[in-house]
Structure formats: structure tokens, C-alpha cells
Design a protein around this motif. Sequence first.
Motif, PDB file in Angstrom:
ATOM      1  N   CYS A  59       0.478  10.927  -2.350  1.00 11.08           N
ATOM      2  CA  CYS A  59       0.522   9.292  -2.177  1.00 11.08           C
ATOM      3  C   CYS A  59       1.819   8.897  -3.279  1.00 11.08           C
ATOM      4  O   CYS A  59       1.882   9.355  -4.501  1.00 11.08           O
ATOM      5  CB  CYS A  59      -0.726   8.821  -3.096  1.00 11.08           C
ATOM      6  SG  CYS A  59      -0.473   7.011  -3.676  1.00 11.08           S
ATOM      7  N   GLN A 100      -1.010   5.984   6.174  1.00  8.81           N
ATOM      8  CA  GLN A 100      -2.012   7.214   5.507  1.00  8.81           C
ATOM      9  C   GLN A 100      -1.964   8.438   6.431  1.00  8.81           C
ATOM     10  O   GLN A 100      -1.908   9.546   5.788  1.00  8.81           O
ATOM     11  CB  GLN A 100      -3.386   6.551   5.375  1.00  8.81           C
ATOM     12  CG  GLN A 100      -3.504   5.582   4.571  1.00  8.81           C
ATOM     13  CD  GLN A 100      -3.750   4.249   5.131  1.00  8.81           C
ATOM     14  OE1 GLN A 100      -3.803   4.192   6.266  1.00  8.81           O
ATOM     15  NE2 GLN A 100      -3.680   3.103   4.174  1.00  8.81           N
ATOM     16  N   CYS A 104      -1.242  10.068   2.016  1.00  5.75           N
ATOM     17  CA  CYS A 104      -2.624  10.591   1.358  1.00  5.75           C
ATOM     18  C   CYS A 104      -3.560  11.092   2.054  1.00  5.75           C
ATOM     19  O   CYS A 104      -3.961  12.485   1.973  1.00  5.75           O
ATOM     20  CB  CYS A 104      -3.102   9.358   0.550  1.00  5.75           C
ATOM     21  SG  CYS A 104      -3.980   8.233   1.702  1.00  5.75           S
ATOM     22  N   GLU A 105      -3.947  10.709   3.389  1.00  4.72           N
ATOM     23  CA  GLU A 105      -4.775  11.493   4.348  1.00  4.72           C
ATOM     24  C   GLU A 105      -4.552  12.698   4.863  1.00  4.72           C
ATOM     25  O   GLU A 105      -5.206  13.552   5.134  1.00  4.72           O
ATOM     26  CB  GLU A 105      -5.217  10.335   5.215  1.00  4.72           C
ATOM     27  CG  GLU A 105      -6.107   9.303   4.490  1.00  4.72           C
ATOM     28  CD  GLU A 105      -6.563   8.045   5.408  1.00  4.72           C
ATOM     29  OE1 GLU A 105      -6.633   8.383   6.445  1.00  4.72           O
ATOM     30  OE2 GLU A 105      -7.262   7.028   4.927  1.00  4.72           O
ATOM     31  N   GLY A 120      -7.235   4.988   2.879  1.00  2.00           N
ATOM     32  CA  GLY A 120      -6.603   3.841   2.688  1.00  2.00           C
ATOM     33  C   GLY A 120      -7.570   2.829   2.802  1.00  2.00           C
ATOM     34  O   GLY A 120      -7.615   1.513   2.266  1.00  2.00           O
TER      35      GLY A 120
END
Length: 471
Positions: A59, A100, A104-105, A120
Motif C-alpha cells: 500500500c 487493489q 494491497c490485495e 479496499g
Amino acid sequence: MSKNVYQFIDVKRIDPPKKAIEQRKINFVEIYQPLGTDQSAGQADRCLDCGNPYCEWQCPVHNYIPQWLELVTEGKIFEAADLCHQTNSLPEMCGRVCPQDRLCESACTLNEDFGAVTIGNIEKYITDTAFAQGWKPDLSDVVKVNKRVAVIGAGPAGLSCADVLTRNGIDAVVYDKHAQIGGLLTFGIPSFKLEKDVIQTRREIFEGMGIEFRLNVNVGVDITIDSLSEEYDAVFLALGTYTDMTGGFEHEGAAGVYTALDFLIGNTQNLMKITENAKPFVSFENKKVIVLGGGDTAMDCVRTSIRQSATEVTCAYRRDEANMPGSPREVQNAKEEGVNFQFNIQPLDIAIDKDGKACGVKFVKTQLGVADAKGRRSPEPIAGSEFIMEADAVVIAFGFLPSPPQWMKDAGVEIDKRGLVLAADNSEFALQTTKQNIFAGGDMVLGSDLVVTAVDQGRKAAIGILDFVLS
Ligand code: FAD
Ligand code: SF4
């Protein structure tokens, strides 16, 4: 009761449901339904709370993801909102528009085998719920330091800079040439990805914190950078990038050929009923449309065309689907909404009719060669495979180039040969330009990028400015 450590197996990842396709194809409203309280808590509980969470590092603003997921499982929404705002000035926007699946994901430990935690959407759930319940940032500890900073540009970089400055006791005054804040959040990103009242709520929060907005002020025209430099202890430039890249085609200037930004901004301004200084509104109702390009902006253009009731919308891209630069999530959404994708075709020119108006695009078929520096395989034209695809309108969505104004250069702010402002986040005063009291960040430093990277730059610049004005 002890936590079920196998929650991630028992509870499958869910994405928020999408609205019915018939509605999606005609409405300019967000396509995802919100996750409910139980769903959000159940999804948040899938987090493994990894010792060294990769999601945080992937992120760009290094959100404290596992910690706020845990607060959601405990139903502590205000505490989760406080924590979200420690690292991100616009979490409700990033939860909606970050890719995302690339950030992050993609880094979630569960991603490969079990499906990543829906980070998200939980970030969106936290902030939307907290705002609806009356959450406000707590500034009771803030001590004013008697310094003032002018922020030019009310896009994500400028807003985030103003947020961090205000939380550190500095008076931030944000100038923008538009009557609304948000920059590309408001005018570039279509409302089926980000509804505009989300930005209005954020404006109310920022104004409640004491941030002053001076809108409808075009710096360099209505007020000079020199007068701002004189009046304020420092200036932050966050003007974005607004030059559309062109294809270099002979007939690019023909009637019926549009650039992505003009088309999208004109459409949003029309929906917002903005007429003053507005881009012309272009309607593709009953038209056959070709959008050239394969990035996220191209997806915004094809999906906008569908909602304008175009009869047929084609996205033409010169590589294959696997080598598209855009987010797979957005490509999937476009397919569901009825966009036709044509891969491995490269535009050579706009085809024109006897009146000089665009009537199609001349393409050549391609095959993929070796991978470039970014790992994407380069398209190689196949000799003799040229053909024309008919269209009533063509949109060019090839990306954006920097647009540094002359007044900025005259003020002593150096730019590099690509037109980007020279400012480094690891210099003595983060994101200071070659002019001591002027800082810069966002797309005008990075090149056209993402909301979350602009947020990151605005926040870093605020720290640089703090160090500078207090030194
Ligand atoms: P901007 O958002 O461009 O803001 C710059 C501001 O400066 C504007 O408000 C402008 O009016 C103001 N300004 C400029 N010149 C002056 C002046 N002389 N005086 C006063 N004000 C001035 N990113 C994502 O993460 N997810 C997405 O889904 C996504 N979709 C996008 C779709 C489109 C069509 C586009 C174009 C971009 C998209 N992006 C997306 C990228 C993202 O919007 C940008 O990276 C981000 O907004 C850059 O922020 P910024 O603050 O640097 O600039
Ligand atoms: Fe993921 Fe973007 Fe939120 Fe970071 S800001 S956690 S990348 S959605």
C-alpha cells in the motif's frame, strides 16, 4: 471465545455485490453495493494478522491494515476511522478507486490460494460508516505554530498536504481554478467509480478542520506565484498533468475525434450541471464508438460511452488482454456492460469521409514480440494486414503528459526533460523544488499515476514543509 484461526478457509472472500447490469448500463452511479456490518466484520476476520504484513508495504501510504481490520471485527468503527486517517488523508476515496488487485490485495498472504481479504471495500466501509455516524477528526491536541502555507491544486495531492499541515498546526489555504475541490477525483474519475457526494462530504470534513478553500482562482492568471510566495511561509504545487498523449495520426484533428480527458470532463461537468468554463459536452447516443488504448482511462471512456447509449462500443488495443496496462477488474466491468474488445490491432490513422469527418479507424494487425522494460511484450505489425473499422466517433485514450505552466518555471522551479517537476521525497526537506520555499507533489512530480500515490506525495510534502518552516 478464542478466535477461529481457520476463518479464512471457512469464510470465503466476498466482493460487494454489483448492481443489476440493466441499471449499470444507463446510470452514472457507483456499481458496487456497500458491504454490510456483519459481512465486513466476517471478511475482516479472515485476516491472518501476519507478523510482517506485506499488504501494508504494498500500500503506497502503508496503511495499518491488519490493525484496522481487527477493530472492524470488534465493531470499533470510530477507532478504525481514526487509525485509517493516521496514514491516509482520503481513505474513503482510495477504498473505492485504488487498483487493489495490483496493490494491497495482491500482496495479501491469502491471495493465491484462498482469495485476498477485501481490504479496499473494508476501508470504504469503515469511513462511510464512521462519516454516517458523525465521526469527525479529533484536532483537540493541535497547537497552532503561526505559519501559513498556500496549496495550489485541490486534487488528492493538494488536499492531503493541507490535511497533514492542519493536523500539525499550520494554516493551509487551498487554491483551485475550478469551483469544486477534488481535481481528477471530481472531473476525471467517472461517478460510476466514485460518486461526487463523497467528495462533498470530504470537503465538509476538511472545512470543519479549518482548511480554507479559495476556488475559481487560476494561479498564474488571477494571482501570481510571486504574490503567494510573499504572502505565505511556503507554497505547495499540486497542479496535476493535463496534456493528452496523441497518436501522431495524419487525421487526428478530424471532426468526430475526441481526447479522453475532454470527453470525460465534459460528461461529468454536464452531469454536475456545470456550465461556467466547462468543456463541451459530447454525446455518443446512437453512435458507433471506438476507444483507442487499453488503460484505466480507456475503460472509463468505453463505460461512459455505454451509459450515453452508444449503439456499439469497441475498445481497440495493440497487445493482447494479458498485456493490457489497466486493472483487470475494470476490464471485467467493461465486458459485463457490453463493451466489445478487439486485441492485437494497432491504429495507423483515422479514416475520414468526403467531408473530412471521422468515419472509422485504419488498423494493422499485430503479433507480440519480446517483453519491454516493464515486462509487457511489444506489438509488431503484421505486413499486409491493414483494415478499416467503421465508427461515428473515436476517442484517443493513450495517457497523459505533464503540463508545467511557464509561470512556474519563471519562478525558479526546475523541471526535467519529460516536463516533470524536480522534487525528491528523500531530500533534506521532502519534495522541496529547486526554489527553496516552493514544494511540489502528485502527478506533476510522478507523472500521471494514482490517487493513492498523490495522497502519499501530498502527505510527504507536508512533512517537508513543516521541517522547512519550523527550521
Ligand atoms: P489532480 O487530481 O489533477 O489535481 C490537480 C488540481 O490542480 C486540479 O483540481 C486543477 O484544477 C488544479 N490546478 C491546475 N492548475 C491550476 C492553476 N493554475 N491554478 C489553480 N488550480 C490549478 N487513479 C486511481 O487511483 N484510480 C482510478 O480509478 C483513477 N481513474 C482515473 C481516471 C481518469 C480519467 C484519470 C485522468 C485519472 C485517473 N486516476 C485514477 C489518476 C488520478 O486521478 C490522479 O493520479 C490523481 O488525481 C493526481 O492527483 P493530483 O493531486 O496530482 O492532481
Ligand atoms: Fe489498499 Fe489503496 Fe487502501 Fe492502501 S489505500 S490499503 S492500496 S485500497
